[in-house]
Design a protein around this motif. Structure first.
Motif, mmCIF file in Angstrom:
data_model
loop_
_atom_site.group_PDB
_atom_site.id
_atom_site.type_symbol
_atom_site.label_atom_id
_atom_site.label_comp_id
_atom_site.label_asym_id
_atom_site.label_seq_id
_atom_site.Cartn_x
_atom_site.Cartn_y
_atom_site.Cartn_z
ATOM 1 N N MET A 1 11.789 0.431 -8.029
ATOM 2 C CA MET A 1 12.694 0.813 -9.100
ATOM 3 C C MET A 1 12.236 2.095 -9.785
ATOM 4 N N GLN A 2 10.953 2.211 -10.014
ATOM 5 C CA GLN A 2 10.437 3.335 -10.788
ATOM 6 C C GLN A 2 10.231 4.595 -9.942
ATOM 7 N N ASP A 3 9.780 4.442 -8.713
ATOM 8 C CA ASP A 3 9.340 5.592 -7.914
ATOM 9 C C ASP A 3 10.277 5.972 -6.776
ATOM 10 N N TYR A 4 11.289 5.160 -6.500
ATOM 11 C CA TYR A 4 12.151 5.407 -5.336
ATOM 12 C C TYR A 4 13.633 5.556 -5.705
ATOM 13 N N ARG A 5 13.914 5.927 -6.953
ATOM 14 C CA ARG A 5 15.282 6.220 -7.428
ATOM 15 C C ARG A 5 16.163 4.986 -7.590
ATOM 16 N N LEU A 6 15.628 3.801 -7.347
ATOM 17 C CA LEU A 6 16.481 2.622 -7.412
ATOM 18 C C LEU A 6 16.871 2.268 -8.846
ATOM 19 N N ARG A 7 15.978 2.553 -9.791
ATOM 20 C CA ARG A 7 16.285 2.214 -11.183
ATOM 21 C C ARG A 7 17.548 2.947 -11.644
ATOM 22 N N GLU A 8 17.630 4.239 -11.305
ATOM 23 C CA GLU A 8 18.821 5.006 -11.666
ATOM 24 C C GLU A 8 20.054 4.462 -10.948
ATOM 25 N N MET A 9 19.831 3.923 -9.747
ATOM 26 C CA MET A 9 20.926 3.356 -8.964
ATOM 27 C C MET A 9 21.481 2.099 -9.630
ATOM 28 N N TYR A 10 20.583 1.319 -10.257
ATOM 29 C CA TYR A 10 20.965 0.025 -10.818
ATOM 30 C C TYR A 10 21.358 0.078 -12.290
ATOM 31 N N LYS A 11 21.238 1.238 -12.915
ATOM 32 C CA LYS A 11 21.638 1.332 -14.322
ATOM 33 C C LYS A 11 23.130 1.032 -14.459
ATOM 34 N N PRO A 12 23.555 0.583 -15.650
ATOM 35 C CA PRO A 12 24.974 0.208 -15.821
ATOM 36 C C PRO A 12 25.960 1.288 -15.410
ATOM 37 N N ILE B 1 14.284 7.787 -0.118
ATOM 38 C CA ILE B 1 15.731 7.604 -0.030
ATOM 39 C C ILE B 1 16.357 8.390 1.107
ATOM 40 N N GLU B 2 15.700 9.445 1.580
ATOM 41 C CA GLU B 2 16.288 10.229 2.666
ATOM 42 C C GLU B 2 16.509 9.384 3.911
ATOM 43 N N MET B 3 15.679 8.359 4.097
ATOM 44 C CA MET B 3 15.844 7.518 5.277
ATOM 45 C C MET B 3 17.115 6.674 5.202
ATOM 46 N N ILE B 4 17.567 6.351 4.008
ATOM 47 C CA ILE B 4 18.832 5.614 3.887
ATOM 48 C C ILE B 4 19.987 6.515 4.326
ATOM 49 N N PHE B 5 19.906 7.803 3.979
ATOM 50 C CA PHE B 5 20.921 8.754 4.449
ATOM 51 C C PHE B 5 20.860 8.888 5.971
ATOM 52 N N ARG B 6 19.660 9.017 6.506
ATOM 53 C CA ARG B 6 19.504 9.180 7.952
ATOM 54 C C ARG B 6 20.036 7.956 8.704
ATOM 55 N N ILE B 7 19.681 6.774 8.225
ATOM 56 C CA ILE B 7 20.123 5.548 8.900
ATOM 57 C C ILE B 7 21.633 5.399 8.783
ATOM 58 N N SER B 8 22.193 5.787 7.645
ATOM 59 C CA SER B 8 23.646 5.722 7.470
ATOM 60 C C SER B 8 24.351 6.587 8.512
ATOM 61 N N ILE B 9 23.871 7.820 8.674
ATOM 62 C CA ILE B 9 24.475 8.714 9.672
ATOM 63 C C ILE B 9 24.246 8.167 11.079
ATOM 64 N N ALA B 10 23.045 7.624 11.326
ATOM 65 C CA ALA B 10 22.749 7.069 12.648
ATOM 66 C C ALA B 10 23.693 5.919 12.990
ATOM 67 N N ILE B 11 23.970 5.048 12.020
ATOM 68 C CA ILE B 11 24.891 3.932 12.252
ATOM 69 C C ILE B 11 26.294 4.446 12.540
ATOM 70 N N LEU B 12 26.728 5.445 11.783
ATOM 71 C CA LEU B 12 28.057 6.016 12.024
ATOM 72 C C LEU B 12 28.135 6.680 13.396
ATOM 73 N N LEU B 13 27.049 7.344 13.800
ATOM 74 C CA LEU B 13 27.001 7.926 15.147
ATOM 75 C C LEU B 13 27.084 6.838 16.212
ATOM 76 N N LEU C 1 0.821 -1.207 0.000
ATOM 77 C CA LEU C 1 0.000 0.000 0.000
ATOM 78 C C LEU C 1 0.860 1.265 0.000
ATOM 79 N N LEU C 2 1.959 1.241 0.738
ATOM 80 C CA LEU C 2 2.815 2.420 0.824
ATOM 81 C C LEU C 2 3.410 2.795 -0.530
ATOM 82 N N CYS C 3 3.735 1.798 -1.348
ATOM 83 C CA CYS C 3 4.341 2.096 -2.657
ATOM 84 C C CYS C 3 3.337 2.018 -3.800
ATOM 85 N N ASN C 4 2.053 1.839 -3.440
ATOM 86 C CA ASN C 4 0.979 1.800 -4.437
ATOM 87 C C ASN C 4 1.128 0.620 -5.402
#
Length: 453
Positions: free
Chosen positions: A231-242, A309-321, A135-138
């Protein structure tokens, strides 16, 4: 968890339909009483997990293995929590009722709903997670969902690579570890179907971990729909392109965040020549599903599907903290080993604290957009420099060829000169011999004349 859990779908304001992800069982309607019972069971499971996690924390502090069990410690911890169990169960029932209302009235909900945000940050109930993720990603409205069976009947150029990587995906998990198991078959089917659907991306190593987490919470077709939406709505497709251009941008943005928020750690990484991509690439490519224990990876996906994707940045900083003090004591080799071996268990100590820490991380949307522009400017400049570098390399190659030709011509001329000198020397020697012979003949002629006279 050794199989696919049950998943739910909404029908009206007072009821939930629960379906089984592994087979086509008839739908059953949960009444309010049954819903309360499920909430109670869920809360009991949570309490047990809390006890085990507390036990693991105690064992790690005492130097023992996290896998060992001590029933006396469990009893002590359970006794400490027993006074709050009744209140927790009541809260658990309230949470389930709220989730039920939200799900049944989902079409009228907004992602800006503060209640929904708070519930997601506290963790989606396990038996509702697969449905809420959709439901969250439709995903129910995903246009390619109905094409899944058609994709399975086709062949993909990526099949060989997908089969090779499947055995490396959660190799210790019961659902995936056996060759030919439902888990491995599901992984292959979903990855193959997506590689056919999106031939530009095809298959990217690491994406199987994300699909594996989806399969642990929903059937194949639903997992395919959710993965397609990601892939389409959360920037992952651009992440996985060659070219992985989006991954480069994320790494750049995270490095800038570390430099601003954790300058001491940033300088330490710089001194050890430890680049951000060395630890964070897999975080973005797999959304932590390959780096953290599954129950924490589920929480990460909860947050990611709500906030992006902002949550991946937040969690990354949280882990480093969370790991900062440990990291500052390590050299390059120690850093590599720490992120692979020790960081997951450090995060497992208190997942709720990690989530609360990541929520408090400063994340400036405007600054991230500016960093994206800066990155594009840097990349454009690098591209220009690369074009200029290629031009210079081409000119250099042509000059080298010209030099080689000139050297070859020079060598030929030198050979001719040497041959000419040799020839002249030989001619001079021959001329000397001829002159000497001529002088001898003239002497003989003179002597002959004298004799005749």
């Amino acid at each position: 968890m050794s199989g696919i859990p049950q998943n739910s779908v909404p029908i009206n304001n007072n009821e939930l339909i629960v379906t089984n992800g592994n087979n086509n069982c008839p739908h059953s309607v949960l009444s309010d009483e049954e819903l309360k019972l499920l909430a109670k069971l869920e809360e009991q499971n949570r309490i047990i997990e809390t006890d085990v996690k507390a036990l693991n924390s105690l064992q790690s502090n005492s130097g023992h293995s996290r896998r060992s069990s001590d029933t006396s410690q469990v009893s002590e911890i359970s006794q400490m929590n027993s006074e709050s169990n009744d209140q927790d169960l009541s809260n658990g029932r309230d949470v389930w009722q709220i989730w039920g209302q939200l799900i049944n009235d989902w079409n009228n909900q907004s992602k800006k709903n503060k209640t929904l945000q708070e519930l997601v940050r506290k963790g989606i109930p396990h038996h509702l997670r697969g449905m809420v993720w959709q439901l969250l990603c439709n995903a129910p409205n995903c246009s390619v969902r109905d094409q899944y069976s058609d994709f399975l009947r086709q062949s993909s150029v990526c099949e060989k690579v997908i089969k090779r990587d499947i055995a490396r995906t959660y190799p210790e998990h019961d659902f995936f570890k056996e060759k030919g198991s439902p888990g491995q078959e599901g992984l292959f089917n979903v990855m193959k179907a997506y590689s056919i659907h999106d031939s530009e991306v095809g298959y990217c190593q690491g994406s199987a971990f994300l699909v594996g987490v989806l399969l642990l919470n929903m059937p194949e077709e639903d997992a395919f729909a959710v993965f397609t939406c990601l892939m389409q709505d959360y920037r992952l497709r651009e992440m996985y392109k060659p070219t992985m251009a989006e991954l480069g941008l994320c790494i750049y943005q995270l490095e800038c965040m570390v430099q601003e928020l954790l300058p001491e750690l940033y300088m330490h990484f710089q001194s050890q020549n430890y680049h951000t991509s060395m630890y964070a690439s897999s975080w973005f490519l797999t959304l932590f599903t390959s780096c953290l224990p599954l129950h924490i990876a589920y929480r990460v996906l909860d947050l990611f599907l709500y906030d992006g994707i902002e949550m991946i940045f937040r969690i990354s900083i949280a882990i480093l903290l969370l790991c900062k003090e440990d990291l500052l004591r390590l050299d390059m080799e120690g850093l590599l080993r720490y992120f692979q071996k020790e960081m997951p268990s450090k995060c497992e100590t208190d997942p709720d604290y990690l989530v609360n820490l990541c929520v408090q991380v400063k994340y400036d949307q405007k600054k991230m957009k500016k960093l994206a522009k800066d990155y594009q400017t840097v990349k454009a400049k690098e591209q220009e420099e690369l074009v200029e570098l290629r031009r210079l390399r081409t000119e250099n190659r042509l000059l080298r060829q010209r030099i080689e030709n000139l050297e070859h011509e020079s060598a030929e001329l030198a050979d001719k000169l040497i041959q000419g000198q040799v020839c002249r020397a030989q001619e001079a020697e021959d001329n000397f011999v001829i002159k000497r012979e001529l002088a001898a003949i003239r002497q003989q002629e003179l002597e002959a004349k004298n004799e005749l006279e």
